[in-house]
Motif scaffolding. Structure first.
Motif, PDB file in Angstrom:
ATOM      1  N   PHE A 356       0.671  46.290  45.979  1.00 36.28           N
ATOM      2  CA  PHE A 356       1.257  47.256  45.043  1.00 36.28           C
ATOM      3  C   PHE A 356       0.629  47.162  43.657  1.00 36.28           C
ATOM      4  O   PHE A 356       0.264  46.076  43.193  1.00 36.28           O
ATOM      5  CB  PHE A 356       2.766  47.031  44.912  1.00 36.28           C
ATOM      6  CG  PHE A 356       3.524  47.189  46.198  1.00 36.28           C
ATOM      7  CD1 PHE A 356       3.451  48.363  46.932  1.00 36.28           C
ATOM      8  CD2 PHE A 356       4.308  46.153  46.689  1.00 36.28           C
ATOM      9  CE1 PHE A 356       4.137  48.506  48.111  1.00 36.28           C
ATOM     10  CE2 PHE A 356       5.004  46.285  47.870  1.00 36.28           C
ATOM     11  CZ  PHE A 356       4.918  47.467  48.599  1.00 36.28           C
ATOM     12  N   ASP A 357       0.546  48.329  42.980  1.00 32.45           N
ATOM     13  CA  ASP A 357       0.139  48.318  41.583  1.00 32.45           C
ATOM     14  C   ASP A 357       1.368  48.123  40.707  1.00 32.45           C
ATOM     15  O   ASP A 357       2.478  47.890  41.206  1.00 32.45           O
ATOM     16  CB  ASP A 357      -0.611  49.613  41.225  1.00 32.45           C
ATOM     17  CG  ASP A 357       0.238  50.875  41.438  1.00 32.45           C
ATOM     18  OD1 ASP A 357       1.483  50.780  41.447  1.00 32.45           O
ATOM     19  OD2 ASP A 357      -0.354  51.959  41.585  1.00 32.45           O
ATOM     20  N   HIS A 365      -7.409  51.821  45.770  1.00 41.30           N
ATOM     21  CA  HIS A 365      -8.575  51.410  46.555  1.00 41.30           C
ATOM     22  C   HIS A 365      -8.167  50.998  47.963  1.00 41.30           C
ATOM     23  O   HIS A 365      -8.936  51.156  48.920  1.00 41.30           O
ATOM     24  CB  HIS A 365      -9.354  50.292  45.849  1.00 41.30           C
ATOM     25  CG  HIS A 365      -8.664  48.970  45.832  1.00 41.30           C
ATOM     26  ND1 HIS A 365      -7.661  48.661  44.935  1.00 41.30           N
ATOM     27  CD2 HIS A 365      -8.827  47.865  46.604  1.00 41.30           C
ATOM     28  CE1 HIS A 365      -7.248  47.422  45.134  1.00 41.30           C
ATOM     29  NE2 HIS A 365      -7.932  46.919  46.154  1.00 41.30           N
ATOM     30  N   LEU A 366      -6.931  50.501  48.118  1.00 40.75           N
ATOM     31  CA  LEU A 366      -6.445  50.164  49.450  1.00 40.75           C
ATOM     32  C   LEU A 366      -6.119  51.430  50.243  1.00 40.75           C
ATOM     33  O   LEU A 366      -6.358  51.496  51.452  1.00 40.75           O
ATOM     34  CB  LEU A 366      -5.216  49.262  49.364  1.00 40.75           C
ATOM     35  CG  LEU A 366      -5.452  47.867  48.775  1.00 40.75           C
ATOM     36  CD1 LEU A 366      -4.138  47.102  48.715  1.00 40.75           C
ATOM     37  CD2 LEU A 366      -6.472  47.097  49.598  1.00 40.75           C
ATOM     38  N   LYS A 367      -5.576  52.421  49.561  1.00 37.28           N
ATOM     39  CA  LYS A 367      -5.306  53.705  50.229  1.00 37.28           C
ATOM     40  C   LYS A 367      -6.604  54.322  50.747  1.00 37.28           C
ATOM     41  O   LYS A 367      -6.674  54.812  51.872  1.00 37.28           O
ATOM     42  CB  LYS A 367      -4.634  54.679  49.253  1.00 37.28           C
ATOM     43  CG  LYS A 367      -3.200  54.351  48.895  1.00 37.28           C
ATOM     44  CD  LYS A 367      -2.668  55.402  47.922  1.00 37.28           C
ATOM     45  CE  LYS A 367      -1.242  55.104  47.485  1.00 37.28           C
ATOM     46  NZ  LYS A 367      -0.756  56.102  46.501  1.00 37.28           N
TER      47      LYS A 367
END
Length: 396
Positions: A356-357, A365-367
């Motif tokens: 999570f941010d 970037h993970l998405k």
């Protein structure tokens, strides 16, 4: 005519070949293949899957053609027909596989003969009769065959040893029997997280346990010993004593419990959720299945399942393991997809908050990486009902 001949064009995607064979149950199998597909042993993969299914046939034959030459394909098919007593068989030609050149050649040759030519549009479980002497335009015909996990993997040349299949079955049976304990951990994860981190850290320091070992460890807890933690310790028959704000634990750990408490409990929870969805259409679910890829690489999957003749897998990650790079698990998922053909969807079910941010959203970037890997991230900390989430993702 009580015998059937099925002509199959071979390509990387073997599932349409297998579905047609299991649907029509031919006596005689003719495979039209190429040198490349022969080297990749695609015909053997198809036949091995049929054996897994218990299907028996009388005869099989392979015809090697030039994948880029319509004339070569047509000449070799015509020569084979001239030397075969087709009148003894009801002939069906499946032009789904092969190259475009091979499909065109097969259609041009067989459309002159009293046979059916069919096409299976991937990923639909149905076929169209695109040529028949006896029938005009017809709606698609449903294919009721559904492959299980081992059959699907075998179709792509992946070896699953009998021992690994049996072990996965036993793992699943064990997970079902102790689901109440696992569900309790899942529902009270935040409260139990300090204990889970402590025992996981202790167990990771141990070498692989075979026969079992008695261990002792302790961790500091805040406040009083909660009923929730007492319940977990009781469930697993862990001996403990409280010394001020320190909990000292003594327990016997075997290889099964070692795997369970370093994260296997989450794999078992996901397995049970998916197993409960079998009445809604999931064909098969496997837990901790070990396999050998067509390149000889060995891998173990947390949870794998099939639905509508497509393969899915779920990688599970519990706790916040700081030594793991955030994208490592997604790179692993991407690497594991390469052997499974086009119809693969994967999930990352994770308890970690590292994804999570600062706004509580999955990091961009993970998405992006997940989309590239055809992977859906399931942030368990934000999902109230995992079963409903899977229903929405799988059956949509």
């Amino acid at each position: 005519m009580d015998k059937t001949l099925l002509v199959s064009l071979i390509s990387k995607q073997t599932i349409p070949n297998i579905l047609a064979i299991l649907h029509f149950k031919p006596n005689y199998l003719l495979f039209v293949s190429t040198q490349e597909m022969q080297q990749k042993k695609k015909k053997e993969a198809i036949l091995n899957t049929l054996k897994q299914r218990g299907f028996h046939w009388e005869r099989d034959e392979v015809l090697i053609v030039d994948q880029d030459s319509i004339s070569d394909c047509m000449d070799k098919l015509q020569h084979w027909i001239e030397n075969t007593n087709l009148h003894a068989y009801e002939t069906i030609v499946n032009i789904t596989g092969g190259t475009k050149m091979m499909s065109i050649a097969a259609y041009e040759v067989f459309k002159k003969l009293p046979c059916q030519i069919i096409y299976i549009p991937i990923p639909r479980n149905e076929f169209f009769i695109i040529h028949s002497k006896d029938k005009g335009n017809m709606p698609p015909t449903k294919i009721d065959i559904r492959l299980n996990v081992v059959e699907y993997l075998t179709a792509y040349g992946i070896n699953i040893p009998k021992k690994a299949q049996q072990k996965s079955l036993e793992n699943g049976q064990k997970a079902i029997k102790r689901f109440d304990k696992t569900e309790f951990i899942y529902k009270h994860y935040l409260e139990l997280k300090p204990f889970l981190k402590a025992i996981c850290s202790e167990l990771r320091r141990l070498k692989k346990i075979k026969k079992g070992k008695e261990i002792e460890f302790s961790f500091v807890f805040c406040g009083s010993l909660t009923d929730t933690l007492k319940r977990l310790l009781s469930d697993w028959k862990f001996n403990y004593e409280v010394d001020n704000d320190k909990l000292k634990i003594k327990c016997f750990i075997n290889s099964d419990l070692h795997h369970y408490f370093i994260g296997g409990w989450l794999e078992e929870y996901v397995y049970n959720i998916l197993h409960d969805l079998k009445p809604q259409g999931i064909t098969d679910v496997q837990l901790n299945l070990q396999l050998i890829s067509s390149q000889g690489a060995q891998n173990e999957f947390d949870v794998m399942f099939t639905y509508e003749n497509a393969l899915y897998f779920v990688e599970c990650k519990s706790l916040d393991q700081e030594h793991d790079k955030e994208q490592d698990i997604l790179y692993k998922v991407g690497a594991l997809q390469t052997d499974f053909g086009l119809r693969v969807k994967s999930f990352l079910a994770t308890q970690t908050t590292n994804i999570f941010d600062q706004n509580g959203e999955i990091k961009d970037h993970l998405k992006r990486r997940a989309r590239q890997m055809k992977t859906t991230i399931l942030p368990l900390a934000q999902i109230n009902d995992l079963k409903e989430r899977f229903i929405g993702e799988i059956f949509k």
